[in-house]
Design an enzyme around this catalytic site. Structure first.
Site, PDB file in Angstrom:
ATOM      1  N   ASP A 121      49.854  33.101  50.340  1.00  0.00           N
ATOM      2  CA  ASP A 121      48.723  32.416  49.517  1.00  0.00           C
ATOM      3  C   ASP A 121      47.439  33.448  49.715  1.00  0.00           C
ATOM      4  OD1 ASP A 121      47.934  29.976  48.304  1.00  0.00           O
ATOM      5  OD2 ASP A 121      46.679  30.345  49.938  1.00  0.00           O
ATOM      6  N   TYR A 150      38.531  34.256  49.761  1.00  0.00           N
ATOM      7  CA  TYR A 150      38.738  34.979  51.296  1.00  0.00           C
ATOM      8  C   TYR A 150      38.275  36.144  51.348  1.00  0.00           C
ATOM      9  CZ  TYR A 150      42.256  31.116  50.915  1.00  0.00           C
ATOM     10  OH  TYR A 150      42.941  29.928  50.622  1.00  0.00           O
ATOM     11  N   LYS A 154      43.560  32.854  43.647  1.00  0.00           N
ATOM     12  CA  LYS A 154      42.949  31.818  43.187  1.00  0.00           C
ATOM     13  C   LYS A 154      41.619  32.523  42.341  1.00  0.00           C
ATOM     14  CE  LYS A 154      44.451  29.091  46.866  1.00  0.00           C
ATOM     15  NZ  LYS A 154      44.726  30.260  47.976  1.00  0.00           N
ATOM     16  N   HIS A 165      40.470  27.583  41.945  1.00  0.00           N
ATOM     17  CA  HIS A 165      40.411  27.300  43.279  1.00  0.00           C
ATOM     18  C   HIS A 165      39.912  25.848  43.542  1.00  0.00           C
ATOM     19  CE1 HIS A 165      40.058  29.295  47.584  1.00  0.00           C
ATOM     20  NE2 HIS A 165      40.275  28.149  47.579  1.00  0.00           N
TER      21      HIS A 165
END
Length: 270
Positions: free
Chosen positions: A29, A34, A63, A96
């Protein structure tokens, strides 16, 4: 069981993802936000080669972040994520965070335009499945009502002390798979040291983290565990040979709010 990649950039992320695949994780994931999709992609490539796997053996999620809401920006964000991950296609692509009423007068239209991009990517075969993350019951209901393709996943912050039960139940009632991010709570939550959790770990002869992950699975919620420690990775996967009884499930489900940071989809600045 999925492997979360909110990890530090660089070789630590690469090694963690590679080790996760070697440990047996097949769901990786990731997310644009990030900031480490290149490293995650490197880890996936190394893990696939090291374990003599095919690309189709790994389920890769990413996402679209909040500043890329809207049709055109979402398409561009997807192309950027795919180029960084270098996996050819995504197995799952998520919104997200939803646009919400607090920050967007046109929240519903904005979510719909973002979702339309995901629908088109899905129809084109660029993505094998599409879904959302952090959508409340109301936000998910609106998206389902307004669009042709129903989300296949709703990824929620879900853990003892902060179980988003209404959103999870509505998702499951509509055949939307619930995934749990931050299954052990935030860094200050103290869930794994909670006396109820530690006592149950003693009872079942397992670790506190295994108790929490088993609690999620028995609710038909798919956990996304994160660790850079290979021993913890293996420990988190070893949860399929025992079952919590009904009273113990209830004990965990009724724990009071933990001390972690909780993110509310109706107020989060998206």
């Amino acid at each position: 069981m999925g492997f979360g990649t909110i990890l530090k950039n660089g070789t630590k992320t690469i090694s963690a993802v590679e080790n996760a695949i070697s440990s047996g994780y097949r769901l990786i994931d990731s997310a644009e936000a990030y900031g480490n999709e290149v490293d995650v992609g490197d880890g996936i490539q190394r893990g696939v080669i090291e374990n003599r796997l095919d690309r189709s053996d790994i389920f890769v999620t990413s996402k679209v972040w909040n500043d890329h809401h809207g049709y055109r920006k979402t398409i561009q964000a997807f192309e950027t994520s795919l180029a960084k991950l270098r996996v050819g296609y995504l197995d799952l692509y998520l919104i997200h965070w939803p646009a919400n009423k607090k920050w967007h007068k046109d929240w519903r239209e904005l979510n719909d335009s973002t979702w339309l991009a995901l629908e088109d990517l899905y129809r084109a075969g660029e993505v094998r499945a599409i879904g959302v993350s952090n959508f409340s019951k109301e936000q998910l209901a609106a998206l389902i009502e307004d669009n042709d393709i129903k989300p296949m996943v709703n990824q929620l912050e879900y853990h003892p002390g902060f179980a988003q039960k209404e959103a999870a139940k509505y998702s499951q009632d509509n055949d939307v798979l619930v995934e749990a991010w931050r299954p052990f709570g935030g860094p200050d939550s103290g869930i794994l040291n909670n006396p109820v959790i530690t006592q149950l770990a003693d009872k079942y002869g397992c670790s506190p983290s295994q108790v929490v992950l088993r609690w999620l699975l028995q609710q038909k919620i798919l956990p996304l565990a994160r660790s850079s420690n290979p021993e913890h990775m293996l420990d988190n996967l070893d949860i399929f040979d025992f079952e919590l009884d009904r009273d113990d499930m209830l004990q965990i489900s009724t724990l009071p709010s933990d001390d972690g940071t909780h993110f509310d989809p109706e107020t989060y600045h998206s």
